[in-house]
Scaffold this motif. Structure first.
Motif, PDB file in Angstrom:
ATOM      1  N   ILE A  84       0.845  -1.198   0.000  1.00  0.00           N
ATOM      2  CA  ILE A  84       0.000   0.000   0.000  1.00  0.00           C
ATOM      3  C   ILE A  84       0.883   1.253   0.000  1.00  0.00           C
ATOM      4  O   ILE A  84       0.670   2.184  -0.784  1.00  0.00           O
ATOM      5  CB  ILE A  84      -0.942  -0.019   1.233  1.00  0.00           C
ATOM      6  CG1 ILE A  84      -1.915  -1.208   1.131  1.00  0.00           C
ATOM      7  CG2 ILE A  84      -1.679   1.304   1.375  1.00  0.00           C
ATOM      8  CD1 ILE A  84      -2.681  -1.516   2.415  1.00  0.00           C
ATOM      9  N   ILE A  85       1.877   1.242   0.885  1.00  0.00           N
ATOM     10  CA  ILE A  85       2.764   2.406   1.004  1.00  0.00           C
ATOM     11  C   ILE A  85       3.596   2.590  -0.266  1.00  0.00           C
ATOM     12  O   ILE A  85       3.794   3.718  -0.729  1.00  0.00           O
ATOM     13  CB  ILE A  85       3.653   2.256   2.266  1.00  0.00           C
ATOM     14  CG1 ILE A  85       2.771   2.298   3.527  1.00  0.00           C
ATOM     15  CG2 ILE A  85       4.736   3.335   2.318  1.00  0.00           C
ATOM     16  CD1 ILE A  85       3.479   1.915   4.812  1.00  0.00           C
ATOM     17  N   ALA A  86       4.041   1.478  -0.844  1.00  0.00           N
ATOM     18  CA  ALA A  86       4.836   1.554  -2.078  1.00  0.00           C
ATOM     19  C   ALA A  86       4.080   2.294  -3.177  1.00  0.00           C
ATOM     20  O   ALA A  86       4.665   3.054  -3.954  1.00  0.00           O
ATOM     21  CB  ALA A  86       5.222   0.150  -2.547  1.00  0.00           C
ATOM     22  N   ALA A  87       2.773   2.086  -3.226  1.00  0.00           N
ATOM     23  CA  ALA A  87       1.963   2.715  -4.262  1.00  0.00           C
ATOM     24  C   ALA A  87       1.462   4.096  -3.836  1.00  0.00           C
ATOM     25  O   ALA A  87       0.553   4.653  -4.457  1.00  0.00           O
ATOM     26  CB  ALA A  87       0.781   1.816  -4.611  1.00  0.00           C
ATOM     27  N   GLY A  88       2.057   4.630  -2.761  1.00  0.00           N
ATOM     28  CA  GLY A  88       1.659   5.966  -2.319  1.00  0.00           C
ATOM     29  C   GLY A  88       0.354   5.996  -1.555  1.00  0.00           C
ATOM     30  O   GLY A  88      -0.223   7.057  -1.333  1.00  0.00           O
ATOM     31  N   GLY A  89      -0.123   4.829  -1.132  1.00  0.00           N
ATOM     32  CA  GLY A  89      -1.366   4.775  -0.360  1.00  0.00           C
ATOM     33  C   GLY A  89      -1.101   4.887   1.129  1.00  0.00           C
ATOM     34  O   GLY A  89       0.044   4.786   1.582  1.00  0.00           O
ATOM     35  N   ALA A  90      -2.170   5.102   1.880  1.00  0.00           N
ATOM     36  CA  ALA A  90      -2.078   5.102   3.341  1.00  0.00           C
ATOM     37  C   ALA A  90      -2.876   3.908   3.860  1.00  0.00           C
ATOM     38  O   ALA A  90      -3.973   3.636   3.371  1.00  0.00           O
ATOM     39  CB  ALA A  90      -2.649   6.396   3.911  1.00  0.00           C
ATOM     40  N   ALA A  91      -2.281   3.194   4.840  1.00  0.00           N
ATOM     41  CA  ALA A  91      -2.957   2.029   5.428  1.00  0.00           C
ATOM     42  C   ALA A  91      -3.397   2.361   6.843  1.00  0.00           C
ATOM     43  O   ALA A  91      -2.600   2.857   7.629  1.00  0.00           O
ATOM     44  CB  ALA A  91      -2.008   0.834   5.444  1.00  0.00           C
ATOM     45  N   VAL A  92      -4.656   2.097   7.154  1.00  0.00           N
ATOM     46  CA  VAL A  92      -5.128   2.300   8.531  1.00  0.00           C
ATOM     47  C   VAL A  92      -5.857   1.052   9.011  1.00  0.00           C
ATOM     48  O   VAL A  92      -6.683   0.484   8.290  1.00  0.00           O
ATOM     49  CB  VAL A  92      -6.095   3.510   8.674  1.00  0.00           C
ATOM     50  CG1 VAL A  92      -5.333   4.809   8.673  1.00  0.00           C
ATOM     51  CG2 VAL A  92      -7.182   3.496   7.631  1.00  0.00           C
ATOM     52  N   GLY A  93      -5.524   0.650  10.225  1.00  0.00           N
ATOM     53  CA  GLY A  93      -6.207  -0.489  10.842  1.00  0.00           C
ATOM     54  C   GLY A  93      -7.622  -0.103  11.227  1.00  0.00           C
ATOM     55  O   GLY A  93      -7.846   1.002  11.729  1.00  0.00           O
ATOM     56  N   LEU A  94      -8.567  -0.995  10.967  1.00  0.00           N
ATOM     57  CA  LEU A  94      -9.981  -0.665  11.216  1.00  0.00           C
ATOM     58  C   LEU A  94     -10.626  -1.522  12.301  1.00  0.00           C
ATOM     59  O   LEU A  94     -11.835  -1.481  12.475  1.00  0.00           O
ATOM     60  CB  LEU A  94     -10.786  -0.818   9.920  1.00  0.00           C
ATOM     61  CG  LEU A  94     -10.494   0.147   8.781  1.00  0.00           C
ATOM     62  CD1 LEU A  94     -11.421  -0.150   7.607  1.00  0.00           C
ATOM     63  CD2 LEU A  94     -10.665   1.594   9.224  1.00  0.00           C
ATOM     64  N   CYS A  95      -9.839  -2.318  13.012  1.00  0.00           N
ATOM     65  CA  CYS A  95     -10.438  -3.195  14.017  1.00  0.00           C
ATOM     66  C   CYS A  95     -11.247  -2.377  15.010  1.00  0.00           C
ATOM     67  O   CYS A  95     -10.848  -1.285  15.399  1.00  0.00           O
ATOM     68  CB  CYS A  95      -9.348  -3.964  14.756  1.00  0.00           C
ATOM     69  SG  CYS A  95      -8.619  -5.230  13.720  1.00  0.00           S
ATOM     70  N   ASN A 194      -1.044   3.958  -9.401  1.00  0.00           N
ATOM     71  CA  ASN A 194       0.418   4.008  -9.343  1.00  0.00           C
ATOM     72  C   ASN A 194       0.993   2.612  -9.554  1.00  0.00           C
ATOM     73  O   ASN A 194       0.350   1.619  -9.221  1.00  0.00           O
ATOM     74  CB  ASN A 194       0.896   4.535  -7.986  1.00  0.00           C
ATOM     75  CG  ASN A 194       0.540   6.003  -7.818  1.00  0.00           C
ATOM     76  OD1 ASN A 194       0.486   6.755  -8.783  1.00  0.00           O
ATOM     77  ND2 ASN A 194       0.276   6.397  -6.577  1.00  0.00           N
ATOM     78  N   THR A 195       2.191   2.575 -10.078  1.00  0.00           N
ATOM     79  CA  THR A 195       2.844   1.294 -10.305  1.00  0.00           C
ATOM     80  C   THR A 195       3.774   0.977  -9.136  1.00  0.00           C
ATOM     81  O   THR A 195       4.506   1.852  -8.666  1.00  0.00           O
ATOM     82  CB  THR A 195       3.658   1.339 -11.612  1.00  0.00           C
ATOM     83  OG1 THR A 195       2.771   1.735 -12.658  1.00  0.00           O
ATOM     84  CG2 THR A 195       4.265  -0.013 -11.944  1.00  0.00           C
ATOM     85  N   ILE A 196       3.709  -0.243  -8.672  1.00  0.00           N
ATOM     86  CA  ILE A 196       4.634  -0.679  -7.623  1.00  0.00           C
ATOM     87  C   ILE A 196       5.897  -1.190  -8.308  1.00  0.00           C
ATOM     88  O   ILE A 196       5.847  -2.098  -9.134  1.00  0.00           O
ATOM     89  CB  ILE A 196       4.002  -1.763  -6.734  1.00  0.00           C
ATOM     90  CG1 ILE A 196       2.787  -1.170  -6.004  1.00  0.00           C
ATOM     91  CG2 ILE A 196       5.023  -2.337  -5.751  1.00  0.00           C
ATOM     92  CD1 ILE A 196       1.990  -2.165  -5.199  1.00  0.00           C
ATOM     93  N   THR A 197       7.004  -0.536  -7.980  1.00  0.00           N
ATOM     94  CA  THR A 197       8.290  -0.930  -8.557  1.00  0.00           C
ATOM     95  C   THR A 197       9.161  -1.492  -7.446  1.00  0.00           C
ATOM     96  O   THR A 197       8.852  -1.325  -6.267  1.00  0.00           O
ATOM     97  CB  THR A 197       8.992   0.293  -9.161  1.00  0.00           C
ATOM     98  OG1 THR A 197       9.263   1.215  -8.087  1.00  0.00           O
ATOM     99  CG2 THR A 197       8.115   0.990 -10.193  1.00  0.00           C
ATOM    100  N   SER A 198      10.258  -2.125  -7.845  1.00  0.00           N
ATOM    101  CA  SER A 198      11.136  -2.639  -6.783  1.00  0.00           C
ATOM    102  C   SER A 198      11.692  -1.469  -5.970  1.00  0.00           C
ATOM    103  O   SER A 198      11.899  -1.592  -4.769  1.00  0.00           O
ATOM    104  CB  SER A 198      12.245  -3.517  -7.358  1.00  0.00           C
ATOM    105  OG  SER A 198      12.992  -2.802  -8.310  1.00  0.00           O
TER     106      SER A 198
END
Lengths: 423, 423
Positions: A84-95, A194-198
């Motif tokens: 998620i972060i690689a593609a410029g996204g933000a990850a949030v836990g939803l529990c 966005n593209t995930i690259t190495s």
């Protein structure tokens, strides 16, 4: 937090109900957290995060979206934040960790379901959590029957994507999971455009590894006697780990750890030296589910480690890269994840070893197995954990509970009796 | 049944406890089954099978073992009897359907677990079911959390083998399952010391297909109005399907079907024409769990179909062979199995379609969703089933129950109220 009203309205929250929820938290936080003595200075940041629980971080995520970024809501340490972060996204836990949202869930879902799932589902259907509303995609997984089947209904209320986590850890399972990581990579690319690259994946792995290393550092410091930080405070940090901005969080945890190292050198702690030391083992405790820690520590014992997804199961070491190709990187993410010994796997004897090892490393006096009601994987596995602990001569108690406060008196009595035995 | 005492002793049963169990059955069978009117003659065979419940069939299995044969205990229609039979083994279903054995299970397992699992586990640990004791290998699967995790503890009491059933039905899942079929083939060969060849596997497939075809024929005849056989009697046959000698069972079912065809031609039935027709949908009902059928039919409605593993989920048509190589045959077994729409899969929308289709084919007046308590897959899926039925304009009621008799009065009231609405 009236500054955020416009944001909450724009997200479509049920404002009245949301206000009721926000009105509850400060009093509880005062009683549970701010009443503690000998707290490290570094906890001020995390107190601030809680005071801004549906505020500043939500604002950041909204701004991230305004700049074209995407937000992914997740529920499990098997969902790889790295991609998620690689593609410029933000990850949030939803529990979900409160019974406030459970009645709304029980209008649709069966009652005989774990409170974490019901709380999360209830937040969505009652529109009382901005993190659910800000998410462009909610990412579930097939870890347990409760979650697996709830996602089908959740998907009627939000854009939903499900990763298939296998149930064993054999070669074929690793292949299936590797395939799932690739499928998720494609999905993240589709959602973010966005593209995930190495290159960006290595960067993201470094961010996530550093966050994990900071939390591991905190956990390692808890091995000292006296423990430099209360279990309540450490639990809070493990909870905030799932939704705070990762680089800032890492810095704050490391700053706190600097302070804790000084405390240790001075022989200072959150409890006095020789205080009874407890390890908790079992199901995750999502924010603000602080019930067990509060009872144990108000009873005079210290919790020095949590064997939990909100705890050591988030700490599976650095990602050991086998190379810099995308294939290599995805495989190394998967390999690291497969060290997470969740009760959803069978067999899962490594978890028994983990618990015994933790009990020794953290020099604990006893283990409190904690299982959320109706969580069958951990509930049944607790039988084997108890056997293993008995064999190792480690005292333990098994507690099943939920988010209500009805059983607090009863739990207190049982825990105090247990502490008398081991103390 | 004193003739069998030596066998039960040799199998290590707890004879006193087992006698208590056997003493209960005749009275219950009289009340539930033998009190029915207009029963087909062909039910005599199945009455006999029940009267010999732990007798003749167990003796046959012991004799089979004396001749060097092996016995495999199973719990799920996803475990392929074909491979067992091909290697000269005998397959017997081990699902538990009585609360008699549950207290023994609850000494070890958590209480919040489905009665089927607790009943089966209790039979093993209390040594009160000869089928568990005669089994050379108990074959479990990862269909649900409850079973998956219970097998780990079950394995401490019996030789246990677990098949990993995937949780989705995508290409990667099929590959995993295909691999599991091969792994199971190797295990069966190891246990039996026999080689599975395409020849003996084709023979076994034919035996199993013929058994399935006979049961399908019975189900098809139930589409008539009046239904030629009660739901109770049909349920019993579906239950016996899992443990009777397959060729004899097939012949007996076909003989019964000949009689039922005559009844249909004469316009005779188990109920009068125009009787309210019910479809049950949900969790399996293992022998002797006849509670729901008994309540419904004693209330004057007829159950004409069971959408259940003990019912239509055993009926997934002929195995469509793509060729005669072992690879082809295993693949065709897997393909046939993947038509079984169990709630353990996600998504599982095909099951919604199945239920609507069955409701139309069997010309039913209403659906009774039946879920064993704490079965999370079917319990959560019942929400979607209800939505689908509402959309299709089919009346339905959802019932959660267990093996106790405590809720009979309450169920009766609810069912009678439902029958008044749809009747």
């Amino acid at each position: 937090m009236t500054d955020y009203l416009q944001i909450w309205e724009d997200l479509g929250l049920d404002i009245d109900r949301h206000n009721t929820l926000l009105d509850i938290l400060p009093g509880v936080y005062q009683d549970v957290y701010l009443s503690q003595e000998n707290r490290p200075e570094g906890m001020k940041y995390f107190d601030f995060v809680v005071s801004e629980i549906h505020g500043l971080r939500v604002k950041e995520l909204v701004e991230h979206k305004e700049k074209g970024g995407k937000v992914f809501g997740t529920f499990c340490v098997y969902v790889p934040d790295e991609l998620i972060i690689a593609a410029g996204g933000a990850a949030v836990g939803l529990c979900g960790g409160t019974d406030f949202s459970i009645p709304a869930a029980e209008e649709i879902l069966p009652r005989n379901l774990c409170p974490l799932i019901k709380s999360a589902f209830g937040f969505k259907v009652s529109r009382t959590c901005p993190y659910f509303e800000v998410a462009d995609l909610v990412v579930g997984e097939t870890t347990c029957d409760g979650k697996k089947k709830t996602w089908e209904i959740f998907g009627e209320h939000a854009p939903m994507y499900v990763m298939e986590l296998p149930q064993c850890k054999e070669e074929g399972d690793k292949e299936l999971w590797f395939h799932e990581l690739y499928r998720f990579k494609d999905k993240v690319e589709e959602v973010t455009s966005n593209t995930i690259t190495s290159e960006n994946l290595i960067e993201a792995i470094n961010i996530v590894d550093a966050r994990r290393a900071a939390l591991q550092r905190l956990f390692d410091l808890r091995k000292s006697d006296p423990t430099p930080i209360s279990g309540l405070d450490a639990l809070l940090i493990s909870q905030i780990y799932f939704y705070d901005e990762p680089v800032r969080f890492t810095n704050q945890v490391n700053e706190l750890c600097d302070e804790l190292e000084e405390r240790i050198q001075k022989g200072e702690g959150a409890f006095s030296k020789g205080t009874t030391r407890m390890l908790t083992a079992g199901t995750p405790m999502a924010i603000p589910h602080w019930k067990l820690h509060n009872i144990v520590e108000k009873s005079g014992a210290a919790i020095v480690c949590e064997e939990s997804c909100v705890g050591t199961r988030s700490l599976t070491g650095e990602t050991e890269s086998k190379g810099d190709s995308l294939d290599d990187l995805l495989e190394s993410i998967g390999e690291r994840q497969f060290k997470i010994n969740c009760a959803c796997f069978t067999p899962n004897d490594e978890r028994l070893d983990d618990i015994i090892d933790l009990a020794r490393e953290y020099k604990i006096d006893g283990v409190i197995q904690y299982v959320l009601q109706f969580c069958q994987p951990f509930s049944i596995e607790s039988v084997k954990v108890q056997q293993a602990l008995e064999k190792a001569g480690i005292p333990s108690i098994s507690i099943e509970s939920d988010y209500s406060m009805e059983d607090v008196g009863q739990l207190q009595t049982r825990i105090e009796a247990f502490l008398e035995v081991v103390g």
